[in-house]
Design a protein around this motif. Structure first.
Motif: not given
Length: 159
Positions: A124-128
């Motif tokens: 997964a990859e997240y941008w916060d």
């Protein structure tokens, strides 16, 4: 393997956003549709309620690799999860996951057409980001100063 803080933040974002676009393969095409996600972090699983007659169930049986895209556009938080999915007829789990959104599709959790879609994430990859207004201010400041803006946290997570 990503550090524990990244994995924890990933699961927190998925829980907070709650809805995603589930992308499946349909022959040579990709199809996405909105779904309500139920997480089980300790199982490394994301569950959905689905209908036995839906096309996505047939697609997943043939091509189990799927992608989930979660987006909180107001908060500027995004998550992309890749993994494999399977359709299950787990009546106990269906009753556990039964909630208000399901009532739009079925009368009760005992409806024989309800199935569980279990997605097991692999990566997964997240941008916060800190949010829309702050992001715009940071982009404007970076443009004026010829620097790259700090747009928040971004991490790739192997699960």
């Amino acid at each position: 393997m990503a550090n524990q803080d990244d994995a924890t933040r990933l699961w927190e974002l998925i829980d907070k956003i709650g809805f995603c676009m589930l992308t499946t393969r349909s022959g040579d095409d990709l199809r996405a549709r909105p779904m309500s996600a139920y997480t089980a972090q300790l199982e490394n699983a994301i569950y959905f309620l689905t209908d036995v007659g839906s096309h996505k169930d047939d697609e997943i049986t043939r091509w189990p690799n799927v992608c989930l895209a979660f987006a909180d556009t107001k908060g500027q938080k995004y998550v992309s999860v890749s993994g494999t999915a399977e359709v299950q007829n787990d009546r106990e789990r269906i009753r556990e996951l039964w909630a208000t959104p399901a009532k739009a599709w079925w009368d009760n959790p005992d409806d024989p057409s309800i199935r569980i879609l279990k997605m097991t994430p692999a990566s997964a990859e997240y941008w916060d980001s800190p949010g829309t207004i702050i992001s715009y201010i940071k982009m404007a400041a970076a443009a004026v100063s010829n620097t790259k803006p700090d747009m928040g946290d971004n991490a790739e997570v192997k699960l």
